[in-house]
Design a protein around this motif. Structure first.
Motif, PDB file in Angstrom:
ATOM      1  N   GLU A  47     -99.232   4.816  59.465  1.00 48.97           N
ATOM      2  CA  GLU A  47     -99.686   3.806  58.505  1.00 48.97           C
ATOM      3  C   GLU A  47    -100.749   2.922  59.150  1.00 48.97           C
ATOM      4  O   GLU A  47    -100.656   2.577  60.332  1.00 48.97           O
ATOM      5  CB  GLU A  47     -98.497   2.955  58.053  1.00 48.97           C
ATOM      6  N   LYS A  48    -101.744   2.539  58.357  1.00 46.09           N
ATOM      7  CA  LYS A  48    -102.834   1.714  58.877  1.00 46.09           C
ATOM      8  C   LYS A  48    -102.844   0.355  58.175  1.00 46.09           C
ATOM      9  O   LYS A  48    -103.301   0.242  57.043  1.00 46.09           O
ATOM     10  CB  LYS A  48    -104.178   2.419  58.678  1.00 46.09           C
ATOM     11  N   PRO A  49    -102.344  -0.693  58.840  1.00 40.41           N
ATOM     12  CA  PRO A  49    -102.351  -2.030  58.243  1.00 40.41           C
ATOM     13  C   PRO A  49    -103.734  -2.674  58.356  1.00 40.41           C
ATOM     14  O   PRO A  49    -104.638  -2.135  59.004  1.00 40.41           O
ATOM     15  CB  PRO A  49    -101.328  -2.780  59.098  1.00 40.41           C
ATOM     16  N   ARG A  68    -107.489   3.886  66.676  1.00 43.77           N
ATOM     17  CA  ARG A  68    -107.257   4.274  65.286  1.00 43.77           C
ATOM     18  C   ARG A  68    -108.003   3.359  64.318  1.00 43.77           C
ATOM     19  O   ARG A  68    -107.760   3.365  63.117  1.00 43.77           O
ATOM     20  CB  ARG A  68    -105.758   4.214  64.984  1.00 43.77           C
ATOM     21  N   ASP A  69    -108.916   2.526  64.861  1.00 45.09           N
ATOM     22  CA  ASP A  69    -109.720   1.593  64.065  1.00 45.09           C
ATOM     23  C   ASP A  69    -108.868   0.531  63.386  1.00 45.09           C
ATOM     24  O   ASP A  69    -109.151   0.113  62.257  1.00 45.09           O
ATOM     25  CB  ASP A  69    -110.563   2.343  63.023  1.00 45.09           C
ATOM     26  N   ILE A  70    -107.825   0.093  64.077  1.00 52.15           N
ATOM     27  CA  ILE A  70    -106.990  -1.010  63.593  1.00 52.15           C
ATOM     28  C   ILE A  70    -107.345  -2.252  64.397  1.00 52.15           C
ATOM     29  O   ILE A  70    -107.418  -2.209  65.633  1.00 52.15           O
ATOM     30  CB  ILE A  70    -105.485  -0.685  63.751  1.00 52.15           C
ATOM     31  N   GLN A  71    -107.561  -3.366  63.716  1.00 49.76           N
ATOM     32  CA  GLN A  71    -107.857  -4.624  64.379  1.00 49.76           C
ATOM     33  C   GLN A  71    -106.589  -5.161  65.032  1.00 49.76           C
ATOM     34  O   GLN A  71    -105.556  -5.313  64.384  1.00 49.76           O
ATOM     35  CB  GLN A  71    -108.389  -5.642  63.383  1.00 49.76           C
ATOM     36  N   VAL A  72    -106.680  -5.460  66.320  1.00 50.21           N
ATOM     37  CA  VAL A  72    -105.541  -5.959  67.081  1.00 50.21           C
ATOM     38  C   VAL A  72    -105.864  -7.360  67.599  1.00 50.21           C
ATOM     39  O   VAL A  72    -106.945  -7.601  68.134  1.00 50.21           O
ATOM     40  CB  VAL A  72    -105.218  -5.021  68.263  1.00 50.21           C
ATOM     41  N   PHE A  73    -104.897  -8.266  67.439  1.00 51.17           N
ATOM     42  CA  PHE A  73    -105.055  -9.660  67.891  1.00 51.17           C
ATOM     43  C   PHE A  73    -103.854 -10.056  68.738  1.00 51.17           C
ATOM     44  O   PHE A  73    -102.729  -9.905  68.301  1.00 51.17           O
ATOM     45  CB  PHE A  73    -105.143 -10.605  66.691  1.00 51.17           C
ATOM     46  N   ASN A  74    -104.121 -10.528  69.948  1.00 44.04           N
ATOM     47  CA  ASN A  74    -105.373 -10.496  70.672  1.00 44.04           C
ATOM     48  C   ASN A  74    -105.762  -9.054  71.013  1.00 44.04           C
ATOM     49  O   ASN A  74    -104.925  -8.153  70.953  1.00 44.04           O
ATOM     50  CB  ASN A  74    -105.272 -11.343  71.951  1.00 44.04           C
TER      51      ASN A  74
END
Length: 272
Positions: A47-49, A68-74
């Protein structure tokens, strides 16, 4: 908006459960549908949130999510810089003041560090602070008064030796930076330990940082690429440590300021 809260699969306690519940409830109030996922679960999740709030130090899993081109913070790179005290020191060197530090040379097996320790103590003096490069809540950090004491803590793990700032013994300032702004701060004191951490028996009170202290914390977070972070500052204006996922419940309990809504607002702004 859909998001994951990434936590460690093997680290479970009432303290962490309270933190995770607070983060998820804060997300809900911001209109974010957030689901808790462990680092193990994320390895097998397709799944891509919209984004992942990465409240762990599993840098490889964070990097995999970014692949996977998912934005991760931090970001994975920022977490990596903060998690390793040697990397933090090198990233901030000549950019913000830090206690004088000597990083132990790499060995590929258990080795005799007595010559290195002798040379380091001649340069830094005694007592000095021994720190394993990886650790949280003041663990694996020791005030050493002799070379023998330093050697007793060496166990094959990466470490560094650091100047002891006597004037800041048992005392520091934690400044929380979100989106480049100071949003909360507390002064921590421990009369029974040179480490000020609340986990080690320290106490804290709300604190109003000076302009210079705020600028110091802002510069450290910017240098490390942090969207949000907790910066520990010693007396004399030295950056001691930077946390990519500081324990915000303690900050909330001391200051009454909940930084989670501010973190989510900043993330949403970055995503738009």
């Amino acid at each position: 908006m859909k998001a994951f809260l990434a936590v460690n699969h093997f680290l479970k306690s009432e303290k962490f459960d309270e933190l995770h519940s607070h983060i998820i409830e804060s997300a809900r109030k911001m209109g974010i549908e957030m689901e808790l996922k462990t680092n193990q679960e994320l390895l097998f999740c397709d799944e891509k949130p919209d984004f992942v709030l990465f409240w762990d130090k599993d840098i490889n899993t964070a990097r995999l999510l970014e692949k996977r081109d998912i934005q991760v913070f931090n970001s994975a790179s920022s977490i990596a810089l903060c998690d390793d005290k040697a990397k933090t020191y090198l990233a901030l060197k000549d950019f913000v003041p830090q206690p004088e530090t000597i990083i132990a040379p790499l060995s590929f097996f258990e080795a005799d560090y007595s010559e290195f320790v002798h040379l380091a103590t001649k340069k830094l003096g005694l007592p000095l602070v021994f720190k394993e490069c990886f650790g949280s809540f003041g663990e694996q950090v020791h005030l050493c008064k002799t070379e023998s004491e330093i050697l007793s803590h060496i166990n094959g793990k990466p470490f560094l030796l650091q100047e002891f700032i006597k004037s800041s013994e048992g005392e520091d300032i934690r400044i929380e930076i979100v989106g480049g702004k100071c949003v909360a701060a507390m002064k921590r004191t421990n009369k029974n330990d040179f480490r000020s951490n609340i986990t080690n028996g320290g106490s804290a009170v709300p604190y109003t940082p000076t302009t210079d202290e705020i600028r110091l914390a802002q510069n450290a977070c910017k240098r490390l690429g942090l969207t949000f972070g907790g910066v520990d500052i010693l007396k004399g204006g030295y950056v001691c440590e930077v946390n990519s996922n500081a324990h915000i419940i303690n900050l909330l309990g001391v200051t009454g300021i909940d930084v989670m809504p501010m973190i989510f607002e900043t993330i949403i702004d970055e995503l738009l």
